[in-house]
Enzyme design. Structure first.
Site, PDB file in Angstrom:
ATOM      1  N   GLU A  61      18.095 -77.060   4.171  1.00 31.78           N
ATOM      2  CA  GLU A  61      17.489 -76.574   2.925  1.00 31.78           C
ATOM      3  C   GLU A  61      16.040 -76.185   3.189  1.00 31.78           C
ATOM      4  OE1 GLU A  61      19.613 -78.114  -0.755  1.00 31.78           O
ATOM      5  OE2 GLU A  61      18.213 -79.678  -0.187  1.00 31.78           O
ATOM      6  N   SER A  72      18.474 -72.263  -3.688  1.00 32.77           N
ATOM      7  CA  SER A  72      18.706 -71.145  -4.607  1.00 32.77           C
ATOM      8  C   SER A  72      20.084 -70.487  -4.458  1.00 32.77           C
ATOM      9  CB  SER A  72      17.590 -70.102  -4.470  1.00 32.77           C
ATOM     10  OG  SER A  72      16.355 -70.671  -4.897  1.00 32.77           O
ATOM     11  N   GLY A 103      21.314 -77.024  -6.431  1.00 31.61           N
ATOM     12  CA  GLY A 103      20.528 -77.726  -7.435  1.00 31.61           C
ATOM     13  C   GLY A 103      20.651 -77.066  -8.805  1.00 31.61           C
ATOM     14  N   GLY A 104      19.710 -76.179  -9.123  1.00 34.66           N
ATOM     15  CA  GLY A 104      19.633 -75.571 -10.455  1.00 34.66           C
ATOM     16  C   GLY A 104      20.950 -74.996 -10.952  1.00 34.66           C
ATOM     17  N   HIS A 122      16.029 -85.626   0.793  1.00 31.59           N
ATOM     18  CA  HIS A 122      15.907 -84.352   0.068  1.00 31.59           C
ATOM     19  C   HIS A 122      14.438 -83.917   0.077  1.00 31.59           C
ATOM     20  CE1 HIS A 122      15.711 -81.533  -3.282  1.00 31.59           C
ATOM     21  NE2 HIS A 122      16.992 -81.301  -3.016  1.00 31.59           N
ATOM     22  N   GLY A 165      14.785 -74.128  -5.559  1.00 38.56           N
ATOM     23  CA  GLY A 165      14.330 -73.968  -6.930  1.00 38.56           C
ATOM     24  C   GLY A 165      13.417 -72.775  -7.151  1.00 38.56           C
ATOM     25  N   ASN A 206      23.485 -81.157  -6.816  1.00 41.76           N
ATOM     26  CA  ASN A 206      22.356 -82.073  -6.988  1.00 41.76           C
ATOM     27  C   ASN A 206      21.775 -81.842  -8.374  1.00 41.76           C
ATOM     28  OD1 ASN A 206      20.075 -83.607  -6.873  1.00 41.76           O
ATOM     29  ND2 ASN A 206      18.960 -82.244  -5.486  1.00 41.76           N
ATOM     30  N   TRP A 207      22.042 -82.787  -9.266  1.00 42.39           N
ATOM     31  CA  TRP A 207      21.580 -82.617 -10.656  1.00 42.39           C
ATOM     32  C   TRP A 207      20.114 -82.988 -10.826  1.00 42.39           C
ATOM     33  CZ3 TRP A 207      26.287 -85.241 -13.626  1.00 42.39           C
ATOM     34  CH2 TRP A 207      27.412 -84.432 -13.480  1.00 42.39           C
ATOM     35  N   LYS A 208      19.481 -83.435  -9.793  1.00 40.12           N
ATOM     36  CA  LYS A 208      18.059 -83.830  -9.864  1.00 40.12           C
ATOM     37  C   LYS A 208      17.840 -84.755 -11.067  1.00 40.12           C
ATOM     38  CE  LYS A 208      16.983 -79.386  -7.795  1.00 40.12           C
ATOM     39  NZ  LYS A 208      16.034 -79.035  -6.763  1.00 40.12           N
TER      40      LYS A 208
HETATM   41  C1  PEP Z   1      18.534 -78.754  -4.131  1.00 39.47           C
HETATM   42  O1  PEP Z   1      18.049 -79.397  -5.061  1.00 39.47           O
HETATM   43  O2  PEP Z   1      18.998 -79.336  -3.135  1.00 39.47           O
HETATM   44  C2  PEP Z   1      18.574 -77.305  -4.222  1.00 39.47           C
HETATM   45  C3  PEP Z   1      19.078 -76.603  -3.239  1.00 39.47           C
HETATM   46  O3  PEP Z   1      18.063 -76.768  -5.391  1.00 39.47           O
HETATM   47  P1  PEP Z   1      18.227 -75.235  -5.866  1.00 39.47           P
HETATM   48  O4  PEP Z   1      19.681 -74.865  -5.696  1.00 39.47           O
HETATM   49  O5  PEP Z   1      17.803 -75.250  -7.293  1.00 39.47           O
HETATM   50  O6  PEP Z   1      17.358 -74.397  -4.992  1.00 39.47           O
END
Ligand code: PEP
Length: 251
Positions: A168, A213, A234-235, A96, A174, A9-11
């Site tokens: 999640e 994370s 995500g990140g 999300h 994040g 997920n590149w947000k």
């Molecule tokens: C996400 O955006 O779905 C996510 C899990 O972000 P991160 O990995 O940064 O916690």
């Protein structure tokens, strides 16, 4: 056997040029593996560039981060499932936590979006998870069940088998914080039992990802747990090298 799924997920990062460069780097180093898929969720403006860059790799798929449930019309700023498909998307995130908690999406919105995605032929990744206050109050399982039930009600077996669930925990997204392996197992076992009891064989076939994370250093510990069928990242998916360290190195 449920194929493993690694989803990025590149947000609100990586425009079309960045997406092309990323996919070029990723696909040069990621060899296709049996029972493993990698999906990318760029921002809407980069879907077409990413989809073009992945077009001849059946194991790499591009999706969009959100859709609106109406197919077309006067909905400024929104992207419908048919429009996302036309740009090359084959999947979409639904519900999300940032959509729920920053943009105020409700359980009912997720139900409508999920129905619209399936109706148009997009594969939905339904995100569920509790806030820290809900966890501290002992409501984690109740929240997850409520979110699942609201979004999946009324779907038949054929539709359900195309849905992916991502657990999640909101407080882990994040933040660098992750639940303990025992906590992840508890929730994933619970989701698996619920899906199987409620939907039989279709529920048994649905993949349940962990997200929150995940990074190269903790991926193996989190993703070899029982009933974890992959990760939504995500990140750590924003750099092709980091995401490779998760999608390719694990197992
Ligand atoms: C996400 O955006 O779905 C996510 C899990 O972000 P991160 O990995 O940064 O916690």
């Amino acid at each position: 056997m449920r194929p493993l799924l690694f989803a990025a997920n590149w947000k609100m990062h990586l425009g079309p040029d960045d997406a092309r460069a990323y996919l070029k780097a990723f696909r040069a180093r990621y060899n296709r593996r049996e029972h493993r898929e990698v999906w990318f969720f760029p921002p809407a403006v980069s879907v077409e560039a990413a989809a073009q860059s992945a077009r001849d790799r059946a194991d790499l798929l591009v999706g969009t981060q959100d859709i609106y449930w109406e197919p077309k019309g006067a909905f400024t700023g929104a992207v419908s499932a048919p429009l996302a498909l036309q740009a090359g998307a084959r999947a979409t995130l639904i519900g999300h936590s940032e959509r729920r908690h920053v943009f105020g999406e409700t359980d009912d919105d997720t139900r409508r979006k999920l129905g619209a995605a399936l109706g148009a032929g997009l594969l939905p990744v339904l995100c569920v998870g509790e806030t820290l206050a809900e966890r501290d109050a002992g409501h984690t399982l109740a929240v997850v069940i409520r979110q699942l039930a609201a979004a999946l009600s009324g779907l038949d077996g054929a539709a359900l088998s195309r849905v992916v669930v991502a657990y999640e925990p909101v407080w882990a997204i994040g933040t660098g914080r992750t639940p303990t392996p025992a906590d992840v197992v508890e929730v994933h076992n619970f989701i698996r039992e619920h899906l199987t009891a409620r939907f039989g064989a279709a529920g048994e076939g649905m993949r349940v990802l962990y997200g929150g994370s995940v990074k190269p250093s903790n991926a193996k510990e989190l993703l070899t747990l029982a009933n974890v069928d992959g990760a939504l990242v995500g990140g750590a998916s924003l750099k092709a090298d980091d995401f490779l360290g998760i999608a390719a190195a694990y197992m």
